[in-house]
Design a protein around this motif. Structure first.
Motif, mmCIF file in Angstrom:
data_model
loop_
_atom_site.group_PDB
_atom_site.id
_atom_site.type_symbol
_atom_site.label_atom_id
_atom_site.label_comp_id
_atom_site.label_asym_id
_atom_site.label_seq_id
_atom_site.Cartn_x
_atom_site.Cartn_y
_atom_site.Cartn_z
ATOM 1 N N ALA A 137 0.830 -1.206 0.000
ATOM 2 C CA ALA A 137 0.000 0.000 0.000
ATOM 3 C C ALA A 137 0.850 1.235 0.000
ATOM 4 O O ALA A 137 1.902 1.286 0.646
ATOM 5 C CB ALA A 137 -0.916 0.008 1.222
ATOM 6 N N GLY A 138 0.347 2.254 -0.780
ATOM 7 C CA GLY A 138 1.051 3.517 -0.809
ATOM 8 C C GLY A 138 0.726 4.395 0.392
ATOM 9 O O GLY A 138 -0.143 4.088 1.217
ATOM 10 N N THR A 139 1.389 5.475 0.488
ATOM 11 C CA THR A 139 1.157 6.416 1.594
ATOM 12 C C THR A 139 -0.122 7.212 1.334
ATOM 13 O O THR A 139 -0.346 7.700 0.223
ATOM 14 C CB THR A 139 2.338 7.396 1.731
ATOM 15 O OG1 THR A 139 3.539 6.621 1.887
ATOM 16 C CG2 THR A 139 2.147 8.317 2.908
ATOM 17 N N VAL A 140 -0.962 7.303 2.366
ATOM 18 C CA VAL A 140 -2.235 8.048 2.266
ATOM 19 C C VAL A 140 -2.039 9.430 2.867
ATOM 20 O O VAL A 140 -1.624 9.559 4.027
ATOM 21 C CB VAL A 140 -3.383 7.326 2.983
ATOM 22 C CG1 VAL A 140 -4.653 8.156 2.910
ATOM 23 C CG2 VAL A 140 -3.589 5.948 2.376
ATOM 24 N N ILE A 141 -2.364 10.427 2.093
ATOM 25 C CA ILE A 141 -2.248 11.821 2.568
ATOM 26 C C ILE A 141 -3.640 12.442 2.615
ATOM 27 O O ILE A 141 -4.384 12.418 1.617
ATOM 28 C CB ILE A 141 -1.345 12.645 1.639
ATOM 29 C CG1 ILE A 141 0.068 12.021 1.583
ATOM 30 C CG2 ILE A 141 -1.257 14.095 2.096
ATOM 31 C CD1 ILE A 141 0.956 12.663 0.561
ATOM 32 N N THR A 142 -4.018 12.940 3.734
ATOM 33 C CA THR A 142 -5.348 13.577 3.905
ATOM 34 C C THR A 142 -5.268 15.038 3.490
ATOM 35 O O THR A 142 -4.416 15.787 3.989
ATOM 36 C CB THR A 142 -5.813 13.497 5.366
ATOM 37 O OG1 THR A 142 -5.855 12.117 5.752
ATOM 38 C CG2 THR A 142 -7.184 14.142 5.536
#
Length: 514
Positions: free
Chosen positions: A2-7
């Motif tokens: 999984a990639g990095t999630v940025i809000t």
């Protein structure tokens, strides 16, 4: 993997719900007004403390019944703002604060929801934003309606019990009184007007005349207006409060919603209580007024009783004299002076004195008919003929008629001897007859004009006086009505009689009869 999630935070702030609150108390008592203030304070604090809410307004009706929305100005203002799209949500304490009529509650809930507005009833925990809430709303509305009917029944029972016991206190003091510590106290300034109304009415003055006098004087009524009507005068004359008693339950409220106040025509018992408040007039005067009111009611459409001097005697101040009975003696008094002696200095005159003055005036006319009437007629005839030329015009018309008539006779002879043909005779004779008819019509108009303008009244007066064979000893009502147009009272010591034909004769009132 999984990639990095940025809000990513929203760049536009979430739109706040525009919220309004509706509060109401149904009485003006101190406790409930305190509750009213508490409701306003609570909703103001509650809405402002919620970040998702924006306070639009607090709509608050104070001291009004909830059974009729038409009388709640703030409620109606709130509904209008909802229709204009200014409100998203309404908060209210309970259904009974919003409406005590199921039909009204459902109707306004639907109206508001159609305009995108939801209602939260906190006590019942009903939110009209959910479809399932409408059934609960109907059930709760029915419960609130029954509660309202129950409260109303209890109040009616309490009021009726106090009426039976004679302890019921009317909410509003009638004209002539002030309410002090739940008791009626006489207001002397207004009480004088009430007494004058009864005295005037019992003396024969009509209700419309009474209303007109009070209006012209700019007398203020109970609610501050100075326009009096027959209805107002009639209400005062029929109000038993003025003789010290009270009649309770003249009107009553219906027992089903919406409550209506209707006149009691025998459907409910009434309670007559004596000596409930200080009297402004005597019971004798009050019941005498009721008798006259009943008599007028039974004689609707028939001619009311009139007195010979009624609407005949006028004061120098412009007001009519009215009939007044004092210690069994009949007087005629200026309405303006009778209301306030400072308004006019002409005093009351005994009826007998006016009658005697008329008798003296007629007897003088009988003796001096030639210099007063006959010579006046002769002089006016000569003067009118000289100024208007009527006599000369009539003589010219007479000459023209005679000439045309002679010409017509000549044509007739020529036709009879066969000198003129019948068709020619008919044509020429017809033209002459038309001219003669026109001249005769003009002559009649001149004679009638002369008579109408100057002499008809005087000739009629002369004929009436000549028909009186003996001096008058008693007042003749028929003769008075035929020859007197009006009596003017310039002072308390004289009367001016205006007769038909324009003659004015003044009679002095003897000092011993004033």
């Amino acid at each position: 993997m999984a990639g990095t999630v940025i809000t990513i935070e929203p760049s536009v702030a979430q739109k706040k719900i525009r919220v309004a609150a509706y509060c109401r108390v149904s009485s003006s008592s101190d406790d409930q007004l305190h509750s009213f203030a508490a409701q306003v304070q609570y909703y103001t604090k509650f809405i402002r403390s919620n970040d998702q809410m924006e306070l639009v307004d607090i709509y608050a009706d104070e001291g009004l019944t909830g059974t009729k929305t038409a009388k709640r100005d703030e409620f109606n203002r709130m509904v209008a703002d909802c229709r204009k799209g200014r409100i998203d949500r309404v908060l209210t304490k309970s259904l009974s604060r919003f409406a005590r009529n199921t039909a009204d509650a459902l109707m306004y809930a639907r109206i508001l929801r159609e305009n995108g507005v939801s209602i939260l009833f906190e006590k019942e925990n009903i939110d009209t934003a959910f479809m399932s809430s409408e059934l609960l709303l109907a059930l709760s509305g029915a419960q609130a309606q029954e509660e309202s009917i129950s409260i109303s029944k209890n109040m009616r029972w309490s009021i009726e019990r106090r009426m039976k016991e004679g302890t019921y206190v009317q909410g509003i003091a009638p004209f002539g009184y002030r309410q002090v510590n739940s008791e009626f106290v006489i207001n002397e300034e207004e009480a004088e007007i009430v007494r004058w109304i009864f005295e005037s009415y019992l003396s024969g003055v009509g209700k419309k005349d009474i209303a007109d006098i009070l209006t012209n004087k700019k007398i203020l009524k109970a609610y501050g207006t100075d326009s009096w009507s027959v209805k107002t005068v009639n209400y005062i004359l029929r109000n038993v409060r003025y003789c010290g008693d009270a009649l309770f339950q003249k009107r009553y409220n219906t027992e089903t919603l919406p409550f209506r106040t209707i006149r009691n025509r025998g459907e409910k018992p009434q309670y007559y209580v004596e000596e409930t408040n200080p009297a402004i007039i005597s019971k004798e005067d009050f019941y005498a007024a009721q008798e006259r009111l009943r008599s007028e009611s039974s004689n609707v459409g028939s001619e009311a009783k009139k007195y010979p001097l009624q609407i005949k005697v006028k004061c120098k101040c412009g007001y009519w004299f009215r009939r007044k009975v004092i210690r069994n003696k009949v007087y005629w008094v200026c309405s303006n002076h009778d209301y306030d002696k400072n308004n006019c200095d002409v005093k009351s005159i005994p009826e007998k004195t006016i009658y005697n003055a008329f008798i003296d005036m007629v007897n003088k006319l009988i003796i001096y008919i030639k210099p007063i009437i006959s010579d006046t007629i002769e002089q006016m005839e000569r003067l009118y003929s000289k100024v208007s030329g009527t006599a000369e015009k009539i003589r010219e018309i007479d000459r023209s008629i005679a000439e045309l008539t002679n010409r017509n006779l000549v044509l007739a002879r020529l036709n009879s001897k066969g000198i003129m043909r019948a068709a020619e005779y008919t044509e020429k004779s017809g033209r002459l007859n038309t001219q003669i008819s026109s001249l005769r019509s003009e002559r009649r108009k001149l004679l009638q004009q002369n008579e109408d303008r100057c002499l008809s009244g005087l000739r009629q007066l002369e004929e009436i006086i000549q028909g009186i064979k003996e001096p008058l000893t008693d007042f003749d009502e028929e003769l008075f009505g035929r020859i007197v147009k009006q009596i003017t009272v310039p002072t308390s010591t004289s009367l001016c009689f205006e007769l038909i034909g324009g003659i004015k004769l003044t009679e002095t009132i003897p000092e011993q009869t004033r």
